[in-house]
Design an enzyme around this catalytic site. Structure first.
Site, PDB file in Angstrom:
ATOM      1  N   GLU A 104      -4.583   7.350  -1.975  1.00 13.99           N
ATOM      2  CA  GLU A 104      -3.570   8.329  -2.656  1.00 13.99           C
ATOM      3  C   GLU A 104      -2.416   8.676  -1.607  1.00 13.99           C
ATOM      4  OE1 GLU A 104      -4.708  10.683  -5.855  1.00 13.99           O
ATOM      5  OE2 GLU A 104      -6.466   9.503  -6.297  1.00 13.99           O
ATOM      6  N   GLN A 139     -22.708  31.793  21.749  1.00 11.13           N
ATOM      7  CA  GLN A 139     -21.377  32.094  21.581  1.00 11.13           C
ATOM      8  C   GLN A 139     -20.601  30.796  21.280  1.00 11.13           C
ATOM      9  OE1 GLN A 139     -18.637  34.372  23.931  1.00 11.13           O
ATOM     10  NE2 GLN A 139     -18.748  35.875  22.422  1.00 11.13           N
ATOM     11  N   ARG A 155     -32.637  25.656  14.707  1.00  5.20           N
ATOM     12  CA  ARG A 155     -32.940  24.822  15.651  1.00  5.20           C
ATOM     13  C   ARG A 155     -33.009  25.700  17.132  1.00  5.20           C
ATOM     14  NH1 ARG A 155     -34.941  20.072  17.915  1.00  5.20           N
ATOM     15  NH2 ARG A 155     -33.672  19.519  19.928  1.00  5.20           N
ATOM     16  N   ILE A 201      -9.256  -1.284  -5.763  1.00  2.23           N
ATOM     17  CA  ILE A 201      -9.422  -0.486  -7.046  1.00  2.23           C
ATOM     18  C   ILE A 201     -10.659   0.116  -7.237  1.00  2.23           C
ATOM     19  CG2 ILE A 201      -9.081  -0.347  -9.483  1.00  2.23           C
ATOM     20  CD1 ILE A 201      -6.506  -1.174  -7.153  1.00  2.23           C
ATOM     21  N   GLY A 241       0.889  -1.186  -0.073  1.00  2.18           N
ATOM     22  CA  GLY A 241       0.143  -0.073  -0.002  1.00  2.18           C
ATOM     23  C   GLY A 241       0.969   1.121   0.042  1.00  2.18           C
TER      24      GLY A 241
END
Ligand SMILES: Cc1cc2nc3c(=O)[nH]c(=O)nc-3n(C[C@H](O)[C@H](O)[C@H](O)COP(=O)(O)OP(=O)(O)OC[C@H]3O[C@@H](n4cnc5c(N)ncnc54)[C@H](O)[C@@H]3O)c2cc1C
Length: 382
Positions: free
Chosen positions: A366, A282, A271, A160, A134
Site C-alpha cells: 500500500e 537500566q 528472565r 494480490i 508497483g
C-alpha cells in the site's frame, strides 16, 4: 468537560476492540504457529470472522453489515494484529479497500449485489499491482477492451492479498493505454468468471498465512454493469481507496508493535541473569521505555488519521505519516523484542521472531516508505 487523551475510545469502540481481542486470543492464538508454518488460512476461522461481524464493519445493517465507522474497522485490525498480522490484513483489505471502494464508488446496483455478498461470506481482494507496475501503479498493462455490453480483460496481476480465499475482486485495467492514467478503470470481477484464474501463491518471509497470488485474465468478459465508478476514473478509485487503506496498515503495524512490547515486558520481568530479572537493568528499562514511547506515538498517528477520515476532514498526509511511522516502529520494537528474548528470540518456540518477520511488510505494501515520504514532502512543500 473532562479532558480525554486522544487515544481514548468511546464505549462502543472499547467494546468492539475488547471483543475482537478476546476472540483473537481464544480462536486465533492457538493456531498461529501452524498457520505460519503451513502458510495457510483455516476455512473455519474465515467463517468465524464473518460471525464476529468484522467482515463488513462499515456496511449498513440492512445490507448485512455491522453499521460501524472507519475507526471501528481500524480498531478491529489493530486488535487482530496483536495476535496475528495475517488475519488482520485479510480483514483490513476486506474493509478498508474493497468494501470502502464499493461504498464510495459503487451505484445502488453494485452496492446491493456486492456488499451483501461481502457481508454474507465472500472475501474481497484488490488487484492493482503488476509485475512491472508497483510504486508506479498507473503504468499497469492489463487491458480492458470494449465488447458490446461488456469489457474483455487480458493481463496479469501480481501480489494480490486474499486471492486464494476471495470470491470478489476489484481489478484495475486500462481501456486505453495511450490515455495514460486516464484510461484506468476499476472492474468488479467474480471468481469463476470465464477467462479468470488465480495463479501462483507466493512463499513469503512474513504474514505467511495471508495468501498473496498472481491473477490471470485471458479475454475475461466482465459486464459493463460491473464497472466500479466511471470508465477512465479508476485512478481516482485507486488513489482515494489506498489513502484510506494505509491507515488500516498503520493499525496492523500498531498491533504488531504493541504485541512485541507486551512480550518484551513480560519476558524481561521473568528472565533472570546475574541474580535478578533482566528488566531490573537500566539498559533494558531504557529500551522498553523508548519502545513504549514509539508505540504511543504510532497509536496517536493512527487514531488521529482514522478519526479525521470519519469526520470528513483532510487526512491524506496524516494517513501517510501514520503508515510510515507505525511500520518503522513495528520493525524496531519487534527487533528489540527479539534482542531482549536473547537466543529464545531467534527460535520459533517463542512468538517474537514471527512479529519481526510480519512487521517487514508494513514498509512495502500500500505504498512503500519512500512513497509515503513523497506524499508527506509534497504537502510540506506545496
Ligand atoms: C505481501 C504483499 C501483499 C501485497 N498485496 C497487494 C494487493 O493486495 N494488491 C495490490 O495491488 N498490490 C499488492 N502488493 C503489491 C505492493 O503494493 C507493491 O509491492 C508495492 O507497491 C511496491 O511495488 P514494487 O514491489 O513493484 O516495488 P517498486 O515500485 O519496484 O519499488 C522498488 C524500490 O524502489 C523504491 N521506489 C520506487 N519508486 C520510487 C520513487 N519515485 N522515489 C523513491 N523511491 C522509489 C521503492 O520505495 C522500493 O524501495 C502486495 C505486495 C506484497 C509483498
Amino acid at each position: 468537560m473532562p479532558t480525554l487523551p486522544l487515544t481514548a475510545l468511546s464505549e462502543d469502540e472499547r467494546l468492539l476492540f475488547d471483543s475482537v481481542l478476546e476472540f483473537a486470543g481464544r480462536e486465533i492464538a492457538p493456531c498461529v504457529r501452524e498457520m505460519d508454518e503451513q502458510a495457510r488460512f483455516p476455512k473455519d476461522l474465515l467463517a468465524k470472522l464473518f460471525e464476529l461481524g468484522v467482515m463488513g464493519i462499515e456496511v449498513p445493517e440492512e445490507l448485512g453489515g455491522s453499521g460501524g465507522s472507519f475507526v471501528h474497522a481500524v480498531l478491529a485490525v489493530e486488535a487482530l494484529a496483536r495476535i496475528d498480522a495475517s488475519v488482520a490484513v485479510l480483514v483490513d483489505v476486506q474493509n478498508t479497500l474493497v468494501i470502502n471502494a464499493i461504498t464510495r464508488w459503487g451505484g445502488d446496483d453494485l452496492k446491493r449485489r456486492f456488499l451483501q455478498k461481502l457481508t454474507g461470506g465472500a472475501v474481497g481482494a484488490y488487484a492493482l499491482s503488476e509485475a512491472g507496475s508497483g510504486s508506479d501503479a498507473f503504468a499497469l498493462q492489463t487491458r480492458a477492451t470494449e465488447a458490446g455490453d461488456a469489457f474483455s480483460l487480458t493481463g496479469r496481476k501480481l501480489w494480490i492479498t486474499n486471492a486464494n480465499e476471495a470470491d470478489v475482486f476489484i481489478v484495475f485495467a486500462t481501456v486505453n493505454p495511450d490515455a495514460g492514467y486516464r484510461g484506468i478503470t476499476a472492474f468488479m470481477v467474480e471468481r469463476g468468471s470465464p477467462g479468470f484464474s488465480v495463479g501462483k501463491k507466493e512463499d513469503k518471509l512474513g504474514i505467511r498465512a495471508s495468501s498473496t497470488c498472481e491473477l490471470l485474465f485471458e479475454e475475461c468478459s466482465v459486464p459493463r454493469a460491473n464497472v466500479l465508478g466511471e470508465v477512465g476514473k479508476g485512478y481516482k478509485v485507486a488513489i482515494e481507496t489506498l489513502n484510506e487503506g494505509r491507515i488500516g496498515i498503520g493499525a496492523q503495524m500498531l498491533g504488531i508493535a504493541q504485541a512485541a512490547l507486551d512480550h518484551a515486558v513480560r519476558y524481561t520481568k521473568e528472565r533472570k541473569q546475574f541474580g535478578k530479572a533482566v528488566a531490573e537493568f537500566q539498559g533494558v528499562q531504557f529500551e522498553l521505555a523508548r519502545a513504549a514511547t514509539d508505540v504511543e506515538a504510532a497509536r496517536l498517528l493512527v487514531y488521529n488519521a482514522a478519526r479525521l477520515r470519519d469526520a470528513g476532514r483532510p487526512f491524506v498526509t496524516e494517513a501517510a505519516m501514520c503508515k510510515l511511522h507505525a511500520s518503522e516502529v513495528a520493525e524496531r520494537v519487534a527487533s528489540m523484542a527479539v534482542n531482549l528474548f536473547g537466543g529464545y528470540g531467534f527460535v520459533k518456540d517463542y512468538p517474537v521472531e514471527k512479529l519481526y518477520r510480519d512487521a517487514k511488510i508494513g514498509q512495502i505494501y500500500e505504498g512503500t516508505t519512500n512513497l509515503q515520504l513523497q506524499t508527506i514532502a509534497k504537502a510540506l512543500l506545496a
